[in-house]
Design an enzyme around this catalytic site. Structure first.
Site, PDB file in Angstrom:
ATOM      1  N   GLU A   1     -15.210 -16.391   4.646  1.00 43.07           N
ATOM      2  CA  GLU A   1     -14.485 -17.667   4.661  1.00 43.07           C
ATOM      3  C   GLU A   1     -14.732 -18.432   5.958  1.00 43.07           C
ATOM      4  O   GLU A   1     -14.448 -19.628   6.036  1.00 43.07           O
ATOM      5  CB  GLU A   1     -12.981 -17.426   4.504  1.00 43.07           C
ATOM      6  N   ASP A   3     -13.084  -0.276  14.985  1.00 44.47           N
ATOM      7  CA  ASP A   3     -12.940   1.073  15.503  1.00 44.47           C
ATOM      8  C   ASP A   3     -12.756   2.066  14.349  1.00 44.47           C
ATOM      9  O   ASP A   3     -12.050   1.786  13.388  1.00 44.47           O
ATOM     10  CB  ASP A   3     -11.711   1.117  16.427  1.00 44.47           C
TER      11      ASP A   3
END
Length: 556
Positions: A277, A217
């Site tokens: 990751e 957002d």
């Protein structure tokens, strides 16, 4: 952190088997949790309700869902004011309910993207409660604080999108704090590396629970200028009301100091490193900046170490015309050739596109064309719940409003409640099958009931079946999902381009007007019908006659 037992099997998946590029060209279905399905009967949608409807979403043929915020919140801005980033708000359910939703979605082949609202928190967050106590505590500079001017007025001229000054006086610290949105949404201080670390840790929590990505957002609001300079007045030729409604004085400033700062790029790289990751995870950023949207989209998504994709308000506002779309596509390709845009015509913040663009009254033809167009353009796609039903904006009375934005600027701007009303599942059931409550959090318009899922499911020619067919068509043609785009010259209100991926080359032509149009095929192009559900035209010789809101897609 305790391992999530429901995700144990998921973590056993061989990373090499994960399609890390799944997001490129994916279609994402946005769910506004308060309005999708209420299972516990309190008039507000919840996670168990969403889980019960995931088969419907999977049957549409989309690739992923995006959940608007479900974190703990006082709901002043209906979840976009987070008071605990690691828990589910009781109105939506529990962490266990969330885990079961993710597990069910994955079993159906759906990825799960969740909203992350990190530019600001709720003023009820423990971090802010500590920060406001004094100027010397451990979290004193976790938010943006500033002294008053000598006359007691705010530090500068920055404005809140939701109205008034972006600064609010706090009597405990005897300072102002920054809030780009509601007073109850203080802005976090991203210049503090401890704040960055803490927020990335909150995101890691959800990655460990198995989410497939984040919708970020207000991604360009993370940093403000340390100098707190006044924003300049926007030049008349640059005035653009795409970020805020035209009646909002927020548009009168060029927002060069309170957002869209260059420091943001380094943080986005840190965020991308975290996502990397976890193979196959993705990010989509919301860019709200009327003067610099495409420039920021290019910066934020280009290369392999930034966001995967971002969306601007080019198609969430503006006009529905060939000229506007041609210019927006050309600018995107020129400024962000190796970036990636996420396309949307509707979402939880804007007037539904059928109401916004189909004032001509030819709603059925327009709905089909809009679906064909967005699913043929280059980029990933977000579809907003109810879009596939052809829903229009709900007309609500002032007494029904709960959105603080609409309440502030009524009646010239009616806020966001009209696009957030509950889904209609059954035409003759109480509350359209959304809830058994006596009163739902927003009323369900009577006119929406005639668009309910049960009236459209398996009904040939219905908007729902058209969306299903068009989504299947897009999935069957890689050129539409992942291919390049080449704009073609046209006249009038006709948009045309070529999509190409590998050996597949598709011609896409759209009459975006409410009157007949024609298009002369470029020399040497020999189109072959490929059974696109959106096609309502066929060439005669080298000329294509197009009815109002007609589309033509063919292999060349």
């Amino acid at each position: 952190m305790t391992a999530n037992p429901l995700m144990t099997e998921q973590k056993k998946i061989d990373n090499a088997a994960i399609d890390a590029d799944w997001w490129r060209g994916a279609v994402i279905y946005q769910i506004y949790p308060r309005s999708f399905q209420d299972q516990d009967g309190d008039g507000v949608g919840d996670l168990v309700g969403i889980t019960s409807r995931l088969d419907y979403v999977a049957d549409l043929g989309v690739d992923a869902i995006w959940l608007s915020p479900v974190f703990t919140s006082p709901m002043k801005d209906f979840g976009y004011d987070v008071s605990n980033y690691r828990d589910i708000d009781p109105s939506f359910g529990t962490l266990e309910d969330f885990d079961r939703l993710v597990q069910k979605a994955h079993s159906l082949g759906l990825k799960v993207i969740i909203d992350q609202v990190i530019s600001h928190s709720s003023d009820k967050h423990a971090w802010f409660a500590e920060s406001r106590v004094s100027r010397t505590n451990a979290k004193a500079d976790w938010y943006v604080w500033a002294d008053a001017k000598p006359d007691g007025t705010p530090p500068n001229n920055w404005l809140s999108i939701f109205g008034g000054s972006a600064w609010h006086w706090d009597s405990r610290r005897m300072q102002y704090y920054l809030h780009n949105f509601l007073v109850s949404q203080p802005d976090l201080n991203f210049h503090n590396p401890d704040v960055q670390d803490a927020l990335l840790g909150e995101m890691r929590f959800w990655l460990e629970r198995g989410v497939d990505g984040f919708r970020l957002d207000t991604v360009n609001f993370y940093f403000c200028s340390l100098g707190l300079e006044n924003n300049p007045v926007v030049k008349a030729e640059d005035f653009n009301a795409s970020t805020a409604p035209a009646v909002n004085p927020y548009n009168f400033q060029e927002h060069i100091y309170d957002k869209s700062r260059p420091e943001n790029l380094a943080f986005l790289k840190r965020l991308r490193a975290l996502l990397d990751e976890y193979p196959g995870r993705t990010t989509v950023g919301e860019i709200g900046d009327s003067q610099h949207q495409l420039e920021l989209m290019a910066q934020y998504t280009s290369g392999e170490d930034m966001l995967h994709m971002a969306y601007t308000f080019d198609y969430l506002g503006g006009e529905f015309s060939a000229a506007h779309f041609h210019a927006a596509i050309a600018a995107t390709e020129q400024q962000a050739p190796d970036g990636w845009i996420c396309l949307a015509f509707s979402n939880h913040d804007v007037v539904r596109h059928v109401s916004r663009w189909a004032a001509h009254g030819q709603e059925a033809a327009f709905t089909r064309l809009a679906a064909t167009l967005i699913l043929s353009m280059r980029g990933s796609v977000c579809l907003y719940q109810g879009e596939e039903l052809g829903l229009k904006e709900a007309e609500l009375s002032f007494a029904d409003l709960v959105d603080p934005y609409g309440i502030e600027f009524w009646p010239e701007f009616k806020g966001r409640d009209g696009c957030r009303t509950p889904m209609v599942w059954q035409s003759h059931a109480a509350n359209g099958g959304f809830s058994i409550a006596n009163r739902t959090w927003l009323p369900i318009p009577a006119e929406h009931l005639s668009h309910a899922v049960d009236l459209q499911d398996k009904v040939e020619g219905s908007p729902l079946e058209f969306y299903r067919s068009m989504l299947a068509f897009r999935r069957a043609h890689p050129a539409l999902a992942k291919g390049s785009i080449e704009l073609l010259d046209t006249v009038g209100n006709v948009l045309a381009f070529i999509r190409q991926h590998g050996d597949e080359r598709l011609l896409c032509v759209f009459n975006m007007g409410d009157s007949e149009a024609s298009y002369v095929l470029p020399a040497g192009l020999v189109p072959t019908d490929i059974g696109c559900p959106g096609v309502t035209a066929a060439p005669v010789g080298d000329k294509l006659a197009l009815e109002p809101f007609a589309a033509y897609l063919a292999r060349i």
